[in-house]
Design a protein around this motif. Structure first.
Motif, short mmCIF file in Angstrom:
data_model
loop_
_atom_site.label_atom_id
_atom_site.label_comp_id
_atom_site.label_asym_id
_atom_site.label_seq_id
_atom_site.Cartn_x
_atom_site.Cartn_y
_atom_site.Cartn_z
N TYR A 84 0.89 -1.16 0.00
CA TYR A 84 0.00 0.00 0.00
C TYR A 84 0.92 1.21 0.00
O TYR A 84 1.52 1.56 1.01
CB TYR A 84 -0.89 -0.02 1.24
N LEU A 86 1.55 5.17 -1.30
CA LEU A 86 0.96 6.42 -1.79
C LEU A 86 2.03 7.51 -1.81
O LEU A 86 2.99 7.48 -1.05
CB LEU A 86 -0.18 6.87 -0.88
N GLY A 134 -7.54 7.73 -4.91
CA GLY A 134 -6.64 6.59 -4.90
C GLY A 134 -5.87 6.44 -6.20
O GLY A 134 -4.68 6.11 -6.19
N SER A 138 -1.76 6.54 -5.89
CA SER A 138 -1.18 5.19 -5.79
C SER A 138 0.17 5.12 -6.50
O SER A 138 0.29 5.52 -7.66
CB SER A 138 -2.13 4.16 -6.40
N LEU A 143 -2.40 -1.56 -6.83
CA LEU A 143 -3.27 -0.65 -6.08
C LEU A 143 -3.87 0.39 -7.03
O LEU A 143 -5.07 0.71 -6.94
CB LEU A 143 -2.46 0.03 -4.98
N PHE A 144 -3.06 0.90 -7.93
CA PHE A 144 -3.52 1.84 -8.96
C PHE A 144 -4.66 1.21 -9.77
O PHE A 144 -5.70 1.84 -10.02
CB PHE A 144 -2.34 2.21 -9.86
#
Length: 498
Positions: A84, A86, A134, A138, A143-144
């Protein structure tokens, strides 16, 4: 560690069921709750934007560096892991800010234009906002992709439930095109990972992959990501879902569709197509340059032929988003940083300028009962305030000074001219854009009314809401450094990779 980026995602997603419950209890309470939640998200997005700008202005934001990073182990096996992860930089922070601002304005505009299933509607707005935040933050490809797909869910229901007479067809066409494109994009991501197994430190994290993917491994993923991003931008010939979606979607949702969702394509081209596959992108930059140029001309030419005001604005989006691809790859060809800086600036200005026009088309239909341009005569007498906003919004969309959309288009065209004398024909695109907007204004605002029409003009509170779309565009032609300063390290990094 700052948790601002997680807040941008979590606040809307966790707030969506609360908004649903509040709206079920009382409509006005639900609208106030939606406004409060969207305003809080806007404040957080403003904080993130300012942190990135301040770091860039003090020269402490190096090319390729991300601010406010958050990284946690998400899934971990013996030979496979996902994080995860960011982060924000000069590409993502303007998009975060404009997405949050448009969400506030959509909530304000929806109170007059949406009159059924309101609890579901407002909760889906925040599901959309959380997912789009998100996408723009990301730094892990999987995750993207997950956030990219979640965005599709609320948009499908927005079109299919609150849309026009052909809403089911438009919603189905939207989901087929966008889901197919994103699936091909995911296959490209997996191809890269599988091709790099055995390489020390291999992962799905964008900073770990940037500049490290072997050239031979870049071509197929570039094609796969191109298809996914070209559908979203949208690029001709992947654009056919867009006019139907815009015409059938309620006007507040068209604001999110044009102002936010289309930016996913431009963001993807810059962050992933160029950022991860720079050598292949540079080798075929002329192909992308020509495709962007063709979309610019095609969108402008198609807009001239439209009778429906909303459909005309939809083709305007194809025209304007072609500037993003054109500018990005002009930098790869010429080395002129204005192309990527202008592309980022163009995404920000387009979101506000065209967003105002889409919202206005809903007000016009609500007040006049039609969006047919030949039938909207004499607006200056029947709806003077609406007519004034239409003229100003059109001026912003056509890139007329003092609106900063002029500067964004100028920068992209300047980079294009640096690439080749041939691409100097791009200077004709703003001429065509001005032509069809002026023709529309002549037929709607300047033509005399036929017969007597009762005035149904927008109130001053709605005028103030539309000013929030347009005033930042005037400010940014003077204070353009707010966008261009953090965009500079992004441009330097992407040019250096290629």
């Amino acid at each position: 560690m700052s948790y601002a980026l997680s807040l941008l995602i979590a606040l809307p997603l966790l707030g969506a069921p609360l908004v649903y419950a509040a709206t079920r209890v009382n409509r006005r309470l639900g609208i106030y709750a939606s406004l409060a939640l969207s305003a809080v998200v806007l404040l957080v997005a403003g904080y993130v934007f300012w942190q990135v700008y301040a770091a860039a202005a003090s020269n402490s934001l190096a090319p390729g560096q991300y601010m406010l990073q958050e990284k946690y182990s998400w899934i971990s096996f013996s030979n496979f892991g996902l994080d995860y992860f960011l982060g924000a930089d000069g590409l993502s922070s303007p998009l975060l800010l404009v997405s949050a601002l448009l969400t506030v304005l959509v909530v304000v505009g929806s109170r007059r234009l949406i009159d059924h299933h309101e609890a579901e509607y407002y909760s889906l707005i925040f599901m959309f906002e959380g997912a789009i935040m998100g996408v723009f933050t990301s730094l892990n490809l999987i995750l993207f992709y997950l956030f990219w797909e979640i965005v599709l869910i609320p948009m499908f229901f927005f079109i299919g439930v609150w849309g026009g007479p052909r809403r089911k067809y438009a919603a189905l066409k939207f989901i087929i095109f966008t889901f197919a494109g994103s699936t091909i994009m995911l296959l490209g991501f997996l191809y890269v990972y599988l091709g790099m197994i055995g390489t020390p430190g291999v992962s799905f994290n964008i900073p770990d992959l940037a500049g490290k993917i072997p050239v031979a491994l870049q071509y197929l993923p570039l094609i796969a990501s191109f298809i996914g991003f070209a559908v979203k931008l949208p690029l001709v010939p992947f654009h056919t879902w867009l006019p139907d979606a815009h015409v059938e979607a309620p006007s507040p949702i068209s604001v999110l569709l044009a102002g936010v969702l289309l930016k996913m394509g431009g963001y993807g081209f810059l962050r992933i197509s160029i950022g991860l596959f720079p050598n292949a992108s540079a080798q075929y930059a002329w192909v992308f340059l020509v495709l962007g140029l063709f979309s610019m001309f095609y969108g402008a030419a198609a807009a001239i032929l439209q009778r429906d005001l909303k459909k005309m604005i939809a083709f305007t989006s194809i025209n304007h988003m072609g500037f993003v691809l054109f500018g990005a790859y002009a930098t790869l060809v010429s080395g002129n940083l204005l192309g990527i800086q202008g592309a980022i600036f163009q995404m920000f200005t387009h979101a506000l300028a065209v967003g105002s026009l889409f919202m206005l088309s809903g007000y016009i239909q609500h007040q006049a009962g039609t969006r047919e341009i030949p039938l909207l005569k004499g607006l200056r007498t029947s709806m003077p305030r609406t007519a004034a906003i239409l003229v100003l919004g059109s001026a912003a969309a056509m890139g007329l000074p003092p609106f900063s959309s002029f500067l964004a288009e100028f920068m992209v065209i300047a980079a294009g001219i640096s690439a080749s004398a041939f691409t100097a024909i791009s200077i004709l695109v703003p001429v065509l854009t001005a032509g069809y907007f002026l023709w529309m204004v002549k037929r709607t605002v300047l033509s005399p009314a036929e017969g007597e029409h009762e005035a149904h003009d927008m109130g001053w509170s709605d005028v103030a809401a539309f000013a929030v779309y347009l005033v930042p565009l005037v400010i940014l032609i003077i204070a353009s450094y707010l966008i261009l300063t953090p965009a500079l390290p992004v441009a330097q990094f992407l040019r250096g990779l290629a």
